[in-house]
Design a protein around this motif. Structure first.
Motif, PDB file in Angstrom:
ATOM      1  N   GLY A 131       0.820  -1.201   0.000  1.00 49.50           N
ATOM      2  CA  GLY A 131       0.000   0.000   0.000  1.00 49.50           C
ATOM      3  C   GLY A 131       0.854   1.252   0.000  1.00 49.50           C
ATOM      4  O   GLY A 131       2.096   1.188   0.076  1.00 49.50           O
ATOM      5  N   THR A 132       0.207   2.402  -0.069  1.00 52.23           N
ATOM      6  CA  THR A 132       0.918   3.679  -0.192  1.00 52.23           C
ATOM      7  C   THR A 132       0.626   4.636   0.959  1.00 52.23           C
ATOM      8  O   THR A 132       1.013   5.802   0.901  1.00 52.23           O
ATOM      9  CB  THR A 132       0.528   4.363  -1.518  1.00 52.23           C
ATOM     10  OG1 THR A 132      -0.900   4.532  -1.559  1.00 52.23           O
ATOM     11  CG2 THR A 132       0.964   3.528  -2.712  1.00 52.23           C
ATOM     12  N   ASP A 133      -0.035   4.153   2.017  1.00 50.72           N
ATOM     13  CA  ASP A 133      -0.434   5.040   3.119  1.00 50.72           C
ATOM     14  C   ASP A 133       0.758   5.696   3.814  1.00 50.72           C
ATOM     15  O   ASP A 133       0.626   6.796   4.358  1.00 50.72           O
ATOM     16  CB  ASP A 133      -1.253   4.265   4.151  1.00 50.72           C
ATOM     17  CG  ASP A 133      -2.619   3.842   3.627  1.00 50.72           C
ATOM     18  OD1 ASP A 133      -3.034   4.394   2.589  1.00 50.72           O
ATOM     19  OD2 ASP A 133      -3.250   2.960   4.230  1.00 50.72           O
ATOM     20  N   GLU A 134       1.917   5.033   3.815  1.00 48.50           N
ATOM     21  CA  GLU A 134       3.080   5.556   4.532  1.00 48.50           C
ATOM     22  C   GLU A 134       3.945   6.488   3.689  1.00 48.50           C
ATOM     23  O   GLU A 134       4.976   6.970   4.161  1.00 48.50           O
ATOM     24  CB  GLU A 134       3.927   4.394   5.060  1.00 48.50           C
ATOM     25  CG  GLU A 134       3.219   3.509   6.072  1.00 48.50           C
ATOM     26  CD  GLU A 134       4.145   2.460   6.644  1.00 48.50           C
ATOM     27  OE1 GLU A 134       5.160   2.850   7.259  1.00 48.50           O
ATOM     28  OE2 GLU A 134       3.863   1.264   6.478  1.00 48.50           O
ATOM     29  N   VAL A 135       3.547   6.727   2.449  1.00 50.07           N
ATOM     30  CA  VAL A 135       4.322   7.599   1.558  1.00 50.07           C
ATOM     31  C   VAL A 135       3.502   8.853   1.295  1.00 50.07           C
ATOM     32  O   VAL A 135       2.464   8.810   0.618  1.00 50.07           O
ATOM     33  CB  VAL A 135       4.672   6.887   0.236  1.00 50.07           C
ATOM     34  CG1 VAL A 135       5.524   7.805  -0.647  1.00 50.07           C
ATOM     35  CG2 VAL A 135       5.398   5.581   0.505  1.00 50.07           C
ATOM     36  N   SER A 136       3.966   9.974   1.814  1.00 52.53           N
ATOM     37  CA  SER A 136       3.231  11.228   1.690  1.00 52.53           C
ATOM     38  C   SER A 136       3.017  11.609   0.225  1.00 52.53           C
ATOM     39  O   SER A 136       3.951  11.552  -0.587  1.00 52.53           O
ATOM     40  CB  SER A 136       4.005  12.341   2.417  1.00 52.53           C
ATOM     41  OG  SER A 136       3.396  13.585   2.232  1.00 52.53           O
ATOM     42  N   MET A 137       1.788  11.987  -0.113  1.00 54.54           N
ATOM     43  CA  MET A 137       1.384  12.468  -1.435  1.00 54.54           C
ATOM     44  C   MET A 137       1.279  11.362  -2.483  1.00 54.54           C
ATOM     45  O   MET A 137       0.977  11.642  -3.654  1.00 54.54           O
ATOM     46  CB  MET A 137       2.321  13.572  -1.944  1.00 54.54           C
ATOM     47  CG  MET A 137       2.346  14.819  -1.078  1.00 54.54           C
ATOM     48  SD  MET A 137       3.503  16.076  -1.685  1.00 54.54           S
ATOM     49  CE  MET A 137       2.784  16.457  -3.280  1.00 54.54           C
ATOM     50  N   ALA A 138       1.531  10.096  -2.112  1.00 56.23           N
ATOM     51  CA  ALA A 138       1.411   9.010  -3.086  1.00 56.23           C
ATOM     52  C   ALA A 138      -0.065   8.747  -3.376  1.00 56.23           C
ATOM     53  O   ALA A 138      -0.928   8.914  -2.510  1.00 56.23           O
ATOM     54  CB  ALA A 138       2.083   7.756  -2.552  1.00 56.23           C
ATOM     55  N   PRO A 139      -0.391   8.320  -4.601  1.00 51.63           N
ATOM     56  CA  PRO A 139      -1.789   8.039  -4.929  1.00 51.63           C
ATOM     57  C   PRO A 139      -2.307   6.824  -4.151  1.00 51.63           C
ATOM     58  O   PRO A 139      -1.532   6.011  -3.644  1.00 51.63           O
ATOM     59  CB  PRO A 139      -1.759   7.764  -6.432  1.00 51.63           C
ATOM     60  CG  PRO A 139      -0.358   7.361  -6.716  1.00 51.63           C
ATOM     61  CD  PRO A 139       0.492   8.118  -5.752  1.00 51.63           C
ATOM     62  N   GLU A 140      -3.617   6.719  -4.096  1.00 50.01           N
ATOM     63  CA  GLU A 140      -4.233   5.634  -3.336  1.00 50.01           C
ATOM     64  C   GLU A 140      -4.014   4.291  -4.027  1.00 50.01           C
ATOM     65  O   GLU A 140      -4.063   4.190  -5.257  1.00 50.01           O
ATOM     66  CB  GLU A 140      -5.728   5.907  -3.184  1.00 50.01           C
ATOM     67  CG  GLU A 140      -6.457   4.908  -2.306  1.00 50.01           C
ATOM     68  CD  GLU A 140      -7.920   5.258  -2.137  1.00 50.01           C
ATOM     69  OE1 GLU A 140      -8.658   4.454  -1.536  1.00 50.01           O
ATOM     70  OE2 GLU A 140      -8.322   6.335  -2.603  1.00 50.01           O
ATOM     71  N   ASP A 141      -3.777   3.271  -3.224  1.00 49.53           N
ATOM     72  CA  ASP A 141      -3.602   1.924  -3.732  1.00 49.53           C
ATOM     73  C   ASP A 141      -4.983   1.330  -4.063  1.00 49.53           C
ATOM     74  O   ASP A 141      -5.884   1.366  -3.219  1.00 49.53           O
ATOM     75  CB  ASP A 141      -2.889   1.089  -2.663  1.00 49.53           C
ATOM     76  CG  ASP A 141      -2.904  -0.397  -2.978  1.00 49.53           C
ATOM     77  OD1 ASP A 141      -2.833  -0.751  -4.169  1.00 49.53           O
ATOM     78  OD2 ASP A 141      -2.995  -1.195  -2.022  1.00 49.53           O
ATOM     79  N   PRO A 142      -5.175   0.783  -5.267  1.00 51.09           N
ATOM     80  CA  PRO A 142      -6.480   0.224  -5.611  1.00 51.09           C
ATOM     81  C   PRO A 142      -6.827  -1.049  -4.849  1.00 51.09           C
ATOM     82  O   PRO A 142      -7.991  -1.454  -4.818  1.00 51.09           O
ATOM     83  CB  PRO A 142      -6.356  -0.058  -7.118  1.00 51.09           C
ATOM     84  CG  PRO A 142      -4.893  -0.236  -7.344  1.00 51.09           C
ATOM     85  CD  PRO A 142      -4.218   0.686  -6.382  1.00 51.09           C
TER      86      PRO A 142
END
Length: 207
Positions: A131-142
């Protein structure tokens, strides 16, 4: 009396200069004799400084075992990467996997990825997150969903991180945790280390 002494001195100096010229010796030669009274000794040569010792860290080391450039690995899949996209400190790269076998290939979830330096060692304290929750400004993981790749079909996953200073050169990858691992050289380096997070999106089939 003073004028006569000055004239005599100048006359003596002129005679001395003429004597040097008549003997074929220039002023530079006389000066060289002052500094080096031994004319038979060859002139000293200036040696260039010794080169610095070679770095103990090898460059893109050929000892790093990489995915074969041709053919289909025994795992039945081949990996590749795209170029790095950059915006406001956020970095993004696409990881691809292609089914190069003659049979369908099942995917479900997230790729397993470890970032390696030029010598093939993992970058210090760089970890991979699903997932991408821990990376600031990254798009949402589908989110993950089961996929079946027919022979020749490709799936992709997004890799996201925040800019740092240490470069990642290679990726140790697998379709998922527990699957066969291989190492690929990234198309662009990842400026991700040290102590950073690589966020991944789930595999999705590419058109």
């Amino acid at each position: 009396m003073i004028a006569i002494r000055r004239t005599s001195s100048r006359y003596a100096l002129l005679v001395g200069v003429l004597a040097l010229c008549a003997s074929g010796c220039g002023l530079s030669t006389e000066l060289e004799r002052e500094f080096d009274p031994d004319p038979e000794r060859p002139p000293a040569t200036t040696r260039p400084p010794a080169p610095p010792p070679a770095s103990v860290t090898p460059g893109a080391s050929p000892s790093v075992p990489l995915q074969p450039q041709q053919g289909c690995p025994s795992s039945g899949v081949r990996f590749g990467t795209g170029p790095v996209s950059a915006a406001m400190g956020l970095r993004a790269m696409t990881l691809t996997v292609i089914n190069c076998s003659a049979e369908p290939y099942e995917l479900n979830g997230y790729p397993s990825v470890t970032v390696l330096d030029e010598a093939g060692a993992p970058l210090e304290a760089v970890r991979t997150a699903e997932g991408t929750d821990e990376v600031s400004m990254a798009p949402e993981d589908p989110g993950p969903e089961p996929l079946t790749l027919a022979p020749g079909e490709t799936a992709g996953a997004g890799l996201y991180w925040r800019m740092a200073v240490e470069k990642g050169t290679f990726l140790r990858v697998a379709p998922g945790e527990g699957d066969d691992v291989t190492t690929v050289r990234a198309e662009d380096y990842l400026d991700i280390g040290p102590e950073n997070v690589l966020g991944t999106t789930a595999w999705t089939k590419t058109p």
